[in-house]
Design a protein around this motif. Structure first.
Motif, PDB file in Angstrom:
ATOM      1  N   THR A  10     -15.065 -36.007 -11.841  1.00 45.26           N
ATOM      2  CA  THR A  10     -15.913 -35.338 -10.775  1.00 45.26           C
ATOM      3  C   THR A  10     -14.900 -34.424  -9.612  1.00 45.26           C
ATOM      4  O   THR A  10     -13.844 -34.901  -9.814  1.00 45.26           O
ATOM      5  CB  THR A  10     -16.759 -36.365  -9.888  1.00 45.26           C
ATOM      6  N   LEU A  16     -20.182 -33.595 -11.027  1.00 41.54           N
ATOM      7  CA  LEU A  16     -19.368 -33.676 -12.045  1.00 41.54           C
ATOM      8  C   LEU A  16     -18.794 -32.283 -12.605  1.00 41.54           C
ATOM      9  O   LEU A  16     -19.404 -31.074 -11.903  1.00 41.54           O
ATOM     10  CB  LEU A  16     -20.571 -33.646 -13.424  1.00 41.54           C
ATOM     11  N   THR A  19     -20.701 -30.134 -16.633  1.00 39.09           N
ATOM     12  CA  THR A  19     -22.304 -30.485 -16.662  1.00 39.09           C
ATOM     13  C   THR A  19     -22.615 -31.306 -17.982  1.00 39.09           C
ATOM     14  O   THR A  19     -23.684 -31.916 -18.166  1.00 39.09           O
ATOM     15  CB  THR A  19     -23.078 -29.292 -16.300  1.00 39.09           C
ATOM     16  N   TRP A  22     -23.062 -35.098 -18.409  1.00 41.50           N
ATOM     17  CA  TRP A  22     -24.171 -35.887 -17.834  1.00 41.50           C
ATOM     18  C   TRP A  22     -25.020 -36.654 -18.804  1.00 41.50           C
ATOM     19  O   TRP A  22     -25.053 -36.080 -19.966  1.00 41.50           O
ATOM     20  CB  TRP A  22     -24.879 -34.647 -17.290  1.00 41.50           C
ATOM     21  N   ALA A  27     -26.336 -40.457 -14.585  1.00 40.10           N
ATOM     22  CA  ALA A  27     -27.413 -40.177 -13.530  1.00 40.10           C
ATOM     23  C   ALA A  27     -27.804 -41.539 -12.606  1.00 40.10           C
ATOM     24  O   ALA A  27     -27.776 -41.355 -11.418  1.00 40.10           O
ATOM     25  CB  ALA A  27     -28.386 -39.662 -14.042  1.00 40.10           C
ATOM     26  N   ARG A  50     -32.409 -30.005 -14.306  1.00 38.31           N
ATOM     27  CA  ARG A  50     -31.544 -29.468 -15.344  1.00 38.31           C
ATOM     28  C   ARG A  50     -32.050 -28.304 -16.184  1.00 38.31           C
ATOM     29  O   ARG A  50     -31.382 -27.495 -16.766  1.00 38.31           O
ATOM     30  CB  ARG A  50     -31.067 -30.916 -16.070  1.00 38.31           C
ATOM     31  N   GLY A 101     -26.451 -34.119 -12.427  1.00 40.80           N
ATOM     32  CA  GLY A 101     -24.860 -33.524 -13.085  1.00 40.80           C
ATOM     33  C   GLY A 101     -24.603 -31.972 -12.961  1.00 40.80           C
ATOM     34  O   GLY A 101     -24.015 -31.538 -13.749  1.00 40.80           O
TER      35      GLY A 101
END
Length: 109
Positions: A10, A16, A19, A22, A27, A50, A101
């Protein structure tokens, strides 16, 4: 950069870097760090955000999220106050993006 025990990298704000790292476990961990226990409405918002980001490379407008809640749940929950109850820290958009994410949104409430 921070690297936790699951080797998820991160930035200094907890977003993050990649991505693609994720998943639901991440989460849940990110939500817990924000003081949130995820429920079915949280998950619907997270997955919608997302999907929207993957398609348009941007975070959806908050009004779009409010409309989704109103359509899928009820008009009483379709307002900004309810969205803020779901994601109470920082800005709503920043908190959703972090848990989903995604990168920190450029424009936030």
């Amino acid at each position: 950069m921070n690297q936790d025990k699951t080797n998820i990298i991160t930035d200094l704000n907890g977003y993050l870097i990649n991505t693609q790292d994720w998943n639901e476990k991440i989460a849940i961990k990110l939500a817990q760090s924000e003081g949130i226990i995820l429920n079915s409405i949280h998950w619907k918002i997270i997955y919608f955000v997302r999907m929207f980001y993957q398609e348009y490379s941007m975070f959806p407008k908050i009004q779009t999220l409010i409309n989704i809640i109103a359509t899928q749940h009820n008009q009483k929950k379709g307002n900004s106050r309810y969205l803020i109850q779901l994601f109470p820290k920082k800005s709503v958009a920043q908190q959703i993006a972090k848990i989903a994410g995604l990168p920190k949104p450029k424009k936030c409430l």
